[in-house]
Enzyme design. Structure first.
Site, PDB file in Angstrom:
ATOM      1  N   HIS A 146       0.874  -1.189   0.000  1.00  0.00           N
ATOM      2  CA  HIS A 146       0.000   0.000   0.000  1.00  0.00           C
ATOM      3  C   HIS A 146       0.904   1.230   0.000  1.00  0.00           C
ATOM      4  O   HIS A 146       1.492   1.581   1.021  1.00  0.00           O
ATOM      5  CB  HIS A 146      -0.900   0.002   1.245  1.00  0.00           C
ATOM      6  N   HIS A 191       1.569   5.367  -1.651  1.00  0.00           N
ATOM      7  CA  HIS A 191       1.202   6.564  -2.430  1.00  0.00           C
ATOM      8  C   HIS A 191       2.460   7.159  -3.030  1.00  0.00           C
ATOM      9  O   HIS A 191       3.360   7.569  -2.290  1.00  0.00           O
ATOM     10  CB  HIS A 191       0.527   7.605  -1.530  1.00  0.00           C
ATOM     11  N   LYS A 219      -9.275  -0.284  -5.844  1.00  0.00           N
ATOM     12  CA  LYS A 219      -9.320   0.356  -4.532  1.00  0.00           C
ATOM     13  C   LYS A 219     -10.668   1.005  -4.291  1.00  0.00           C
ATOM     14  O   LYS A 219     -11.134   1.800  -5.109  1.00  0.00           O
ATOM     15  CB  LYS A 219      -8.211   1.417  -4.441  1.00  0.00           C
ATOM     16  N   HIS A 260     -10.504   1.029   1.794  1.00  0.00           N
ATOM     17  CA  HIS A 260     -10.303   2.027   2.855  1.00  0.00           C
ATOM     18  C   HIS A 260     -11.501   1.871   3.783  1.00  0.00           C
ATOM     19  O   HIS A 260     -12.611   2.301   3.453  1.00  0.00           O
ATOM     20  CB  HIS A 260     -10.217   3.441   2.278  1.00  0.00           C
ATOM     21  N   HIS A 285      -4.592  -0.669   5.835  1.00  0.00           N
ATOM     22  CA  HIS A 285      -4.169   0.057   7.040  1.00  0.00           C
ATOM     23  C   HIS A 285      -5.130  -0.120   8.210  1.00  0.00           C
ATOM     24  O   HIS A 285      -5.742   0.824   8.679  1.00  0.00           O
ATOM     25  CB  HIS A 285      -3.934   1.538   6.757  1.00  0.00           C
ATOM     26  N   ASP A 312       1.447   2.607   3.533  1.00  0.00           N
ATOM     27  CA  ASP A 312       0.605   3.802   3.370  1.00  0.00           C
ATOM     28  C   ASP A 312       1.465   5.059   3.437  1.00  0.00           C
ATOM     29  O   ASP A 312       0.998   6.114   3.857  1.00  0.00           O
ATOM     30  CB  ASP A 312      -0.513   3.850   4.419  1.00  0.00           C
TER      31      ASP A 312
HETATM   32  O1  DOR Z   1      -3.368   9.390   5.666  1.00  0.00           O
HETATM   33  C1  DOR Z   1      -3.724   9.091   4.541  1.00  0.00           C
HETATM   34  N1  DOR Z   1      -3.173   9.666   3.454  1.00  0.00           N
HETATM   35  N2  DOR Z   1      -4.714   8.204   4.379  1.00  0.00           N
HETATM   36  C2  DOR Z   1      -5.249   7.951   3.185  1.00  0.00           C
HETATM   37  O2  DOR Z   1      -6.143   7.153   3.119  1.00  0.00           O
HETATM   38  C3  DOR Z   1      -4.798   8.703   1.992  1.00  0.00           C
HETATM   39  C4  DOR Z   1      -3.439   9.183   2.151  1.00  0.00           C
HETATM   40  C5  DOR Z   1      -3.039  10.207   1.118  1.00  0.00           C
HETATM   41  O3  DOR Z   1      -3.287  10.001  -0.061  1.00  0.00           O
HETATM   42  O4  DOR Z   1      -2.451  11.224   1.501  1.00  0.00           O
HETATM   43 ZN    ZN Z   2      -3.351   5.093   1.647  1.00  0.00          ZN
END
Ligand code: DOR
Ligand code: ZN
Length: 346
Positions: A14, A16, A100, A137, A175, A248
């Site tokens: 997971h 970003h 997702k 999520h 998460h 995450d």
């Molecule tokens: O803390 C988070 N940041 N939780 C999420 O679900 C998205 C992520 C983000 O894209 O910044």
């Molecule tokens: Zn995330």
């Protein structure tokens, strides 16, 4: 005392990575230590179709350091207009790995997410048929539900009914942050796994709120009480095949965090493995670190573990980790675990 540990090279289930200058600035933090990663699709605009995922994957590969091997496993952002045929074709061609589900409004860039779950049943039924995983999520967005209860309520009101209705759908509770989440996963024999982040093993909600408000510890789902952190630690370090690492890691520039309405997200990619080795050593579970970072995830996704190995070394002195990563989109603060780190990736 163990001072060196060689394990199968980890994957991040997971992650970003963003796009543009931010992607270019932060990609090396992941490609340095991880072989594969499940890439979150919550860009602006989101990655909705297979064609968009293919082009995003190309941008990721173009941005990564040449010398690093890194295999981004793409996901599609589920909307109420997602075409089941596009999803199925992308999966069959090996271009996308998972879908997702963001409940609309649950988190960063989730406005195009799902408001009415019944609208996406045709996509989910198709996914169950072809064995394609759904990453969830797991928080309700009802404003009357306390933010610290949103995960537990989601399990009862949305996730469990959904899994009963669409049996055979493979689901990852992303998460997971609560004892209820851990217990729910443990109560299910098949078809349900959970990722656990590095930071939720280390902080509880005091880190965000006690003695001043600390935006760099704010993420969603928000860190909960200590009892929940302990449940997560015991799940992650148990070796149980249903739990695996999804950092995450979610970079936001400092101005976007340090403001009156700061973004949710903690940037852990640079020091995640050092932090995890510390946590697993504290729990007397260094021998189960590999299951969590490198074996359970591929098994859930039906993939082989990586052939490469990495070696973690425990230094005599704390390891220096930069507190910020500089990007063309601004500085990004790296997660501070609030204890010195001695484990280093060789
Ligand atoms: O803390 C988070 N940041 N939780 C999420 O679900 C998205 C992520 C983000 O894209 O910044
Ligand atoms: Zn995330």
């Amino acid at each position: 005392m163990t001072t060196s540990l060689t394990i199968t090279k980890p994957d991040d289930w997971h992650l970003h990575l963003r796009d543009g200058a931010m992607l270019e600035g932060i990609i090396a933090s992941s490609s340095r230590h991880f072989h594969r990663a499940i890439i979150m699709p919550n860009l602006v605009p989101p990655v909705v179709t297979t064609a968009e995922a293919v082009s995003y994957r190309e941008r990721i590969l173009a941005a990564k350091p040449r010398a690093d091997f890194f295999n981004p496993l793409m996901t599609l952002y589920l909307t109420e207009n997602t075409d089941p045929a596009d999803v199925a074709a992308g999966f069959a061609d090996g271009l996308v790995t998972a879908v997702k589900l963001y409940p609309a409004g649950a988190t960063t860039n989730s406005a195009s997410g799902v408001k009415d779950i019944t609208k996406v049943y045709p996509v989910l039924e198709k996914m169950a048929e072809i064995g394609m995983p759904l990453c969830v999520h797991g928080e309700v967005t009802d404003p009357s539900v306390d933010i610290f209860d949103r995960e537990a309520v989601f399990i009862d009101m949305v996730l469990d009914p959904l899994r009963k209705r669409i049996s055979g759908l493979k689901v990852v509770m992303e998460h997971v942050t609560t004892r209820q989440g851990v217990d729910y996963v443990l109560s299910q024999e098949a078809g349900l796994g959970a990722t656990i982040t590095t930071h939720h093993l280390i902080i509880n909600r005091n880190a965000i709120l006690a003695g001043g408000i600390r935006p760099h510890y704010y993420c969603l789902p928000v860190a909960k009480r200590e009892e929940h952190r302990l449940a997560l630690r015991s799940a992650a370090t148990s070796g149980d095949r249903r739990f695996f690492l999804g950092t995450d890691s979610a970079p936001h520039s400092d101005p976007n965090k340090e403001t009156a309405c700061g973004c949710a997200g903690i940037f852990t990619a640079p020091n995640t493995l050092s932090c995890l080795a510390h946590v697993f050593e504290e729990e007397g579970a260094l021998d189960r670190l590999e299951a969590f970072t490198s074996l359970n995830g591929p098994a859930f996704y039906g993939l082989q573990p990586n052939e490469e190995k990495i070696t973690l070394v425990k230094r005599a002195e704390p390891v220096a980790c930069p507190s910020k990563v500089h990007t063309g989109d601004g500085d990004v603060t790296v997660f501070d675990p609030m204890f010195p780190l001695y484990w280093d990736v060789q």
